[in-house]
Design a protein around this motif. Structure first.
Motif, mmCIF file in Angstrom:
data_model
loop_
_atom_site.group_PDB
_atom_site.id
_atom_site.type_symbol
_atom_site.label_atom_id
_atom_site.label_comp_id
_atom_site.label_asym_id
_atom_site.label_seq_id
_atom_site.Cartn_x
_atom_site.Cartn_y
_atom_site.Cartn_z
ATOM 1 N N MET A 1 0.661 -1.184 0.018
ATOM 2 C CA MET A 1 0.077 0.122 -0.137
ATOM 3 C C MET A 1 0.956 1.343 -0.080
ATOM 4 S SD MET A 1 -3.012 -0.915 -0.137
ATOM 5 C CE MET A 1 -3.695 -2.460 -0.459
ATOM 6 N N GLY A 2 1.941 1.014 0.386
ATOM 7 C CA GLY A 2 2.860 2.270 0.613
ATOM 8 C C GLY A 2 3.185 2.798 -0.878
ATOM 9 N N ILE A 3 3.650 1.863 -1.862
ATOM 10 C CA ILE A 3 4.077 2.175 -3.057
ATOM 11 C C ILE A 3 2.946 2.837 -3.990
ATOM 12 C CG2 ILE A 3 4.863 1.230 -5.264
ATOM 13 C CD1 ILE A 3 6.490 -0.920 -3.659
ATOM 14 N N PRO A 4 1.858 2.418 -3.855
ATOM 15 C CA PRO A 4 0.794 2.969 -4.756
ATOM 16 C C PRO A 4 0.323 4.413 -3.890
ATOM 17 C CG PRO A 4 -0.079 0.966 -3.731
ATOM 18 C CD PRO A 4 1.332 0.959 -3.459
ATOM 19 N N ALA A 5 0.587 4.452 -2.732
ATOM 20 C CA ALA A 5 0.299 5.785 -2.062
ATOM 21 C C ALA A 5 1.200 6.724 -2.673
ATOM 22 C CB ALA A 5 0.225 5.554 -0.595
ATOM 23 N N THR A 6 2.591 6.316 -2.394
ATOM 24 C CA THR A 6 3.712 7.299 -3.024
ATOM 25 C C THR A 6 3.235 7.632 -4.280
ATOM 26 O OG1 THR A 6 5.198 6.120 -1.573
ATOM 27 C CG2 THR A 6 6.050 7.365 -3.297
ATOM 28 N N ILE A 7 3.049 6.911 -5.455
ATOM 29 C CA ILE A 7 2.930 6.963 -6.630
ATOM 30 C C ILE A 7 1.598 8.152 -6.931
ATOM 31 C CG2 ILE A 7 1.822 6.134 -8.812
ATOM 32 C CD1 ILE A 7 3.332 3.431 -8.280
ATOM 33 N N LEU A 8 0.525 7.596 -6.110
ATOM 34 C CA LEU A 8 -0.481 9.061 -5.948
ATOM 35 C C LEU A 8 -0.083 10.240 -5.412
ATOM 36 C CD1 LEU A 8 -3.367 6.648 -4.410
ATOM 37 C CD2 LEU A 8 -3.341 7.568 -6.796
ATOM 38 N N ALA A 9 0.847 10.345 -4.756
ATOM 39 C CA ALA A 9 1.434 11.598 -3.975
ATOM 40 C C ALA A 9 2.171 12.174 -5.384
ATOM 41 C CB ALA A 9 1.993 11.420 -2.716
ATOM 42 N N ILE A 10 3.168 11.590 -5.501
ATOM 43 C CA ILE A 10 3.837 12.232 -6.585
ATOM 44 C C ILE A 10 2.953 12.590 -8.150
ATOM 45 C CG2 ILE A 10 5.712 11.888 -8.240
ATOM 46 C CD1 ILE A 10 6.717 9.852 -6.322
ATOM 47 N N GLY A 11 2.065 11.679 -8.304
ATOM 48 C CA GLY A 11 1.029 12.183 -9.371
ATOM 49 C C GLY A 11 0.214 13.304 -9.101
ATOM 50 N N PHE A 12 -0.193 13.479 -7.942
ATOM 51 C CA PHE A 12 -0.975 14.672 -7.505
ATOM 52 C C PHE A 12 -0.304 15.928 -8.047
ATOM 53 C CE2 PHE A 12 -2.920 17.660 -4.800
ATOM 54 C CZ PHE A 12 -4.098 17.261 -4.582
ATOM 55 N N VAL A 13 0.914 16.115 -7.571
ATOM 56 C CA VAL A 13 1.579 17.417 -7.585
ATOM 57 C C VAL A 13 1.989 17.588 -9.197
ATOM 58 C CG1 VAL A 13 2.409 17.697 -5.441
ATOM 59 C CG2 VAL A 13 3.824 16.547 -6.937
ATOM 60 N N TRP A 14 1.926 16.330 -9.933
ATOM 61 C CA TRP A 14 2.798 16.544 -11.125
ATOM 62 C C TRP A 14 1.497 16.738 -12.229
ATOM 63 C CZ3 TRP A 14 7.095 18.371 -13.133
ATOM 64 C CH2 TRP A 14 8.024 18.280 -12.698
ATOM 65 N N MET A 15 0.225 16.578 -11.845
ATOM 66 C CA MET A 15 -0.929 16.944 -12.910
ATOM 67 C C MET A 15 -0.702 18.406 -13.201
ATOM 68 S SD MET A 15 -2.236 14.004 -13.085
ATOM 69 C CE MET A 15 -3.690 14.548 -13.881
ATOM 70 N N PRO A 16 -1.035 18.389 -14.748
ATOM 71 C CA PRO A 16 -0.882 19.852 -15.527
ATOM 72 C C PRO A 16 -2.189 20.594 -14.950
ATOM 73 C CG PRO A 16 -1.745 18.364 -16.908
ATOM 74 C CD PRO A 16 -1.191 17.246 -15.613
ATOM 75 N N TYR A 17 -2.264 21.067 -13.819
ATOM 76 C CA TYR A 17 -3.557 21.849 -13.321
ATOM 77 C C TYR A 17 -3.524 23.066 -14.071
ATOM 78 C CZ TYR A 17 -3.677 18.437 -9.572
ATOM 79 O OH TYR A 17 -3.519 17.436 -8.635
ATOM 80 N N GLU A 18 -2.417 23.842 -14.472
ATOM 81 C CA GLU A 18 -2.477 25.116 -15.057
ATOM 82 C C GLU A 18 -3.236 24.884 -16.577
ATOM 83 O OE1 GLU A 18 1.655 23.140 -15.525
ATOM 84 O OE2 GLU A 18 0.032 23.489 -14.037
ATOM 85 N N HIS A 19 -3.186 23.703 -16.917
ATOM 86 C CA HIS A 19 -3.940 23.289 -18.283
ATOM 87 C C HIS A 19 -5.171 22.954 -18.334
ATOM 88 C CE1 HIS A 19 -0.036 24.795 -20.259
ATOM 89 N NE2 HIS A 19 0.495 23.580 -19.422
ATOM 90 N N MET A 20 -5.687 22.938 -17.167
ATOM 91 C CA MET A 20 -7.183 22.380 -16.841
ATOM 92 C C MET A 20 -8.174 23.401 -16.545
ATOM 93 S SD MET A 20 -6.362 19.022 -14.491
ATOM 94 C CE MET A 20 -5.225 17.817 -14.948
ATOM 95 N N ASN A 21 -9.391 23.011 -17.078
ATOM 96 C CA ASN A 21 -10.522 23.960 -16.461
ATOM 97 C C ASN A 21 -10.924 23.568 -15.156
ATOM 98 O OD1 ASN A 21 -12.291 21.679 -16.788
ATOM 99 N ND2 ASN A 21 -12.713 22.259 -18.895
ATOM 100 N N SER A 22 -11.977 24.364 -14.478
ATOM 101 C CA SER A 22 -12.424 24.129 -13.286
ATOM 102 C C SER A 22 -12.967 22.661 -12.926
ATOM 103 C CB SER A 22 -13.474 24.892 -12.767
ATOM 104 O OG SER A 22 -13.137 26.363 -12.700
ATOM 105 N N PHE A 23 -13.823 22.071 -13.932
ATOM 106 C CA PHE A 23 -14.310 20.760 -13.789
ATOM 107 C C PHE A 23 -13.232 19.480 -13.570
ATOM 108 C CE2 PHE A 23 -15.301 16.619 -15.828
ATOM 109 C CZ PHE A 23 -16.309 16.205 -15.056
ATOM 110 N N TRP A 24 -12.219 19.820 -14.822
ATOM 111 C CA TRP A 24 -11.140 18.702 -14.667
ATOM 112 C C TRP A 24 -10.081 18.757 -13.555
ATOM 113 C CZ3 TRP A 24 -11.803 14.567 -16.830
ATOM 114 C CH2 TRP A 24 -12.509 14.473 -18.135
ATOM 115 N N LYS A 25 -9.828 20.017 -13.052
ATOM 116 C CA LYS A 25 -9.235 20.310 -11.664
ATOM 117 C C LYS A 25 -9.957 19.764 -10.693
ATOM 118 C CE LYS A 25 -6.982 24.660 -12.413
ATOM 119 N NZ LYS A 25 -6.984 26.087 -12.220
#
Length: 220
Positions: A78-102
Motif C-alpha cells: 500500500m505504501g508504493i501506490p500511495a507514493t505514486i499517487l502523491a507524486i502524481g498529484f503534484v505533477w498533474m498539469p492543473y495550469e492547463h485544466m478548466n475548473s471541472f477537470w481540476k
C-alpha cells in the motif's frame, strides 16, 4: 527500526495530509485554484466514498492470512501506490485544466488516498500491537516512536520556506515548489517503509487452525 522508519512513514503522512480535501486546504484552494464552495462539495463526496472503502480495508485486514504477518506486508503493497499517487498529484498539469477537470482530478486522487494511503497509515500504526506480546516493550517502542517520527513534519515545515525562497521567490502557492519538494519526501517515505518491513517481525502469530472469517457487512 519501527521508530526510525517511522520518520519516513510520516514523510508520506505529511505530504498526503497536504493534499487531502478539507475546506481550509491551501494547496488545493490557493495553489491549484479550486474555490471554497467546490472544495466543500468535493470534501463531502470524498467522505462518502471513504465509507465503503473503509469497510473494504477492514474486510481485507480481518481476513488476512499472509504468512508475513497481519500488517507488515501492507507497508509495502500500500505504501508504493500511495507514493505514486502523491507524486502524481503534484505533477498533474492543473495550469492547463478548466475548473471541472481540476475538481475531478483532485477528487479522484483523494478517493485513491482514502484506500491506499489510509491502508498504509493504519498498517503502520497498528503494527506495534503485534510486534511484541509484552505490553512494556510495546510501550517503550511507542515512547521512542512518538519522539522520533515528529522529525518528518518538522523537517518539511523548515524546508518549505527555504526552498520557496530559492525556487519561487518566496511564493508558497506556486505548484513548482511542491513538485520539487514533495516527491523526494514521498520516495524517502516508501524506502523507510521497506526498511521497517525488512527489519521487524510480528511476534503475535495465530495457529493455522485458528481461522476467523469476517463478513463484509460485519466489516461495515
Amino acid at each position: 527500526s519501527y521508530s526510525g522508519g517511522g520518520i519516513g512513514v510520516y514523510c508520506i503522512v505529511t505530504v498526503v495530509t497536504a493534499m487531502t480535501l478539507s475546506t481550509t486546504n491551501t494547496l488545493i484552494g490557493n495553489t491549484i485554484g479550486i474555490d471554497p464552495t467546490t472544495m466543500y462539495i468535493l470534501y463531502i463526496l470524498s467522505t462518502i466514498a471513504g465509507i465503503p472503502l473503509t469497510a473494504i480495508r477492514a474486510h481485507i485486514i480481518d481476513n488476512s492470512l499472509n504468512k508475513k504477518g497481519k500488517y507488515r506486508p501492507f507497508l509495502v503493497s500500500m505504501g508504493i501506490p500511495a507514493t505514486i499517487l502523491a507524486i502524481g498529484f503534484v505533477w498533474m498539469p492543473y495550469e492547463h485544466m478548466n475548473s471541472f477537470w481540476k475538481s475531478f482530478t483532485v477528487l479522484a486522487f483523494n478517493i485513491g488516498f482514502q484506500f491506499f494511503y489510509s491502508f498504509f497509515y493504519d498498517s503502520y500504526e497498528n503494527l506495534i500491537m503485534v510486534l511484541s506480546p509484552d505490553t512494556k516493550e510495546r510501550s517503550d517502542v511507542l515512547a521512542i516512536k512518538s519522539i522520533v517520527y515528529s522529525l518528518a513534519p518538522s523537517i518539511a515545515t523548515a524546508l518549505l520556506p527555504l526552498v520557496a525562497q530559492v525556487l519561487t521567490n518566496n511564493d508558497l502557492y506556486d505548484m513548482k515548489l511542491y513538485r520539487v519538494l514533495y516527491p523526494p519526501f514521498a520516495i524517502v517515505g516508501v524506502l523507510c517503509s521497506v526498511y521497517i518491513y525488512a527489519n521487524t517481525q510480528e511476534k503475535i502469530i495465530q495457529a493455522k487452525t485458528h481461522v476467523i472469517r469476517i463478513k463484509f457487512l460485519d466489516a461495515i
